[in-house]
Design a protein around this motif. Structure first.
Motif, short mmCIF file in Angstrom:
data_model
loop_
_atom_site.label_atom_id
_atom_site.label_comp_id
_atom_site.label_asym_id
_atom_site.label_seq_id
_atom_site.Cartn_x
_atom_site.Cartn_y
_atom_site.Cartn_z
N GLU A 1 4.41 8.77 -0.69
CA GLU A 1 4.57 8.24 -2.05
C GLU A 1 3.80 8.74 -3.09
OE1 GLU A 1 6.39 3.85 -0.78
OE2 GLU A 1 4.39 4.06 -1.03
N ILE A 2 2.67 8.80 -2.62
CA ILE A 2 1.38 9.56 -3.44
C ILE A 2 1.81 10.80 -3.86
CG2 ILE A 2 -0.89 10.14 -3.71
CD1 ILE A 2 -1.61 7.44 -2.23
N ASN A 3 2.18 11.63 -2.94
CA ASN A 3 2.62 12.98 -3.06
C ASN A 3 3.79 13.20 -3.70
OD1 ASN A 3 2.21 15.78 -2.49
ND2 ASN A 3 4.02 15.74 -0.78
N ASP A 4 4.73 12.48 -3.74
CA ASP A 4 6.06 12.53 -4.40
C ASP A 4 5.67 11.93 -5.85
OD1 ASP A 4 7.68 12.83 -2.14
OD2 ASP A 4 8.37 11.06 -2.16
N MET A 5 4.71 11.15 -6.34
CA MET A 5 4.50 10.98 -7.58
C MET A 5 3.70 12.10 -8.28
SD MET A 5 1.60 8.30 -9.05
CE MET A 5 0.15 9.08 -8.28
N TYR A 6 2.76 12.82 -7.63
CA TYR A 6 2.13 14.05 -8.18
C TYR A 6 3.21 15.25 -8.30
CZ TYR A 6 -2.36 12.03 -7.40
OH TYR A 6 -3.60 11.43 -7.56
N VAL A 7 4.18 15.16 -7.60
CA VAL A 7 5.19 16.16 -7.44
C VAL A 7 5.94 16.08 -8.72
CG1 VAL A 7 7.19 17.31 -6.52
CG2 VAL A 7 5.24 17.08 -5.18
N GLU A 8 6.32 14.89 -8.93
CA GLU A 8 7.01 14.50 -10.12
C GLU A 8 6.29 14.56 -11.62
OE1 GLU A 8 9.64 10.62 -11.98
OE2 GLU A 8 8.70 10.55 -10.03
N ARG A 9 5.16 14.11 -11.68
CA ARG A 9 4.00 14.42 -12.61
C ARG A 9 3.93 16.00 -12.86
NH1 ARG A 9 0.37 10.81 -14.96
NH2 ARG A 9 0.70 9.43 -13.00
N PHE A 10 3.68 16.73 -11.97
CA PHE A 10 3.61 17.99 -12.14
C PHE A 10 4.89 18.69 -12.70
CE2 PHE A 10 4.20 22.56 -10.67
CZ PHE A 10 3.06 23.18 -11.46
N ALA A 11 5.99 18.30 -12.39
CA ALA A 11 7.31 18.78 -12.79
C ALA A 11 7.61 18.32 -14.23
CB ALA A 11 8.45 18.29 -11.85
N PHE A 12 7.02 17.34 -14.50
CA PHE A 12 7.14 16.77 -16.12
C PHE A 12 6.50 17.40 -16.74
CE2 PHE A 12 5.50 14.04 -19.22
CZ PHE A 12 6.53 13.78 -19.80
N ILE A 13 4.97 17.74 -16.37
CA ILE A 13 4.31 18.60 -17.23
C ILE A 13 4.59 19.95 -17.41
CG2 ILE A 13 1.69 19.39 -17.30
CD1 ILE A 13 0.91 16.74 -16.24
N GLU A 14 5.17 20.50 -16.35
CA GLU A 14 5.59 21.91 -16.42
C GLU A 14 6.75 21.88 -17.46
OE1 GLU A 14 5.80 25.82 -15.54
OE2 GLU A 14 4.25 24.60 -14.98
N MET A 15 7.78 21.22 -17.36
CA MET A 15 8.83 20.93 -18.23
C MET A 15 8.64 20.85 -19.90
SD MET A 15 12.08 21.62 -19.03
CE MET A 15 12.86 21.76 -17.34
N LEU A 16 7.57 19.93 -19.95
CA LEU A 16 7.15 19.51 -21.17
C LEU A 16 6.50 20.65 -21.81
CD1 LEU A 16 6.68 17.18 -23.11
CD2 LEU A 16 4.50 16.85 -22.12
N MET B 1 0.84 -1.23 -0.04
CA MET B 1 0.10 -0.08 0.15
C MET B 1 0.94 1.09 0.13
SD MET B 1 -2.72 0.82 2.65
CE MET B 1 -4.06 2.24 2.50
N GLU B 2 0.52 2.08 -0.84
CA GLU B 2 1.35 3.37 -0.80
C GLU B 2 0.99 4.38 0.23
OE1 GLU B 2 2.20 4.23 -5.41
OE2 GLU B 2 0.09 4.37 -4.84
N THR B 3 1.98 4.99 0.65
CA THR B 3 1.93 6.11 1.82
C THR B 3 1.46 7.28 1.13
OG1 THR B 3 4.02 6.82 1.88
CG2 THR B 3 3.42 4.61 3.10
N PHE B 4 1.18 8.25 1.79
CA PHE B 4 0.52 9.39 1.53
C PHE B 4 1.89 10.19 1.07
CE2 PHE B 4 0.58 14.03 2.27
CZ PHE B 4 -0.69 14.54 1.60
#
Length: 69
Positions: free
Chosen positions: A6-21, A1-4
């Motif tokens: 881990e989930i938060n880190d995933m969203y931060v990484e996704r946001f950084a990717f979309i921003e750079m893209l 089960m993912e912790t809060f």
């Protein structure tokens, strides 16, 4: 089960990717990413990016060449 954290880190990484893209699309084409791709496409690109583990900027530039080139 993912912790809060881990989930938060995933969203931060996704946001950084979309921003750079988005920045790279504007810099190279003059238009934002969503002129060329829909949100599902961007989500799939993020998943591909995670599997390749290359720098975001290099991945973004390759995507732009493939999509807008």
């Amino acid at each position: 089960m993912e912790t809060f954290s881990e989930i938060n880190d995933m969203y931060v990484e996704r946001f950084a990717f979309i921003e750079m893209l988005s920045r790279e699309f504007v810099a190279m084409t003059g238009c934002g990413v969503y002129v060329y791709l829909n949100p599902l496409d961007v989500d799939q690109l993020f998943n591909n990016y995670q599997n390749l583990r290359m720098p975001i900027r290099a991945f973004a530039r390759q995507c732009i060449k493939n999509v807008a080139g």
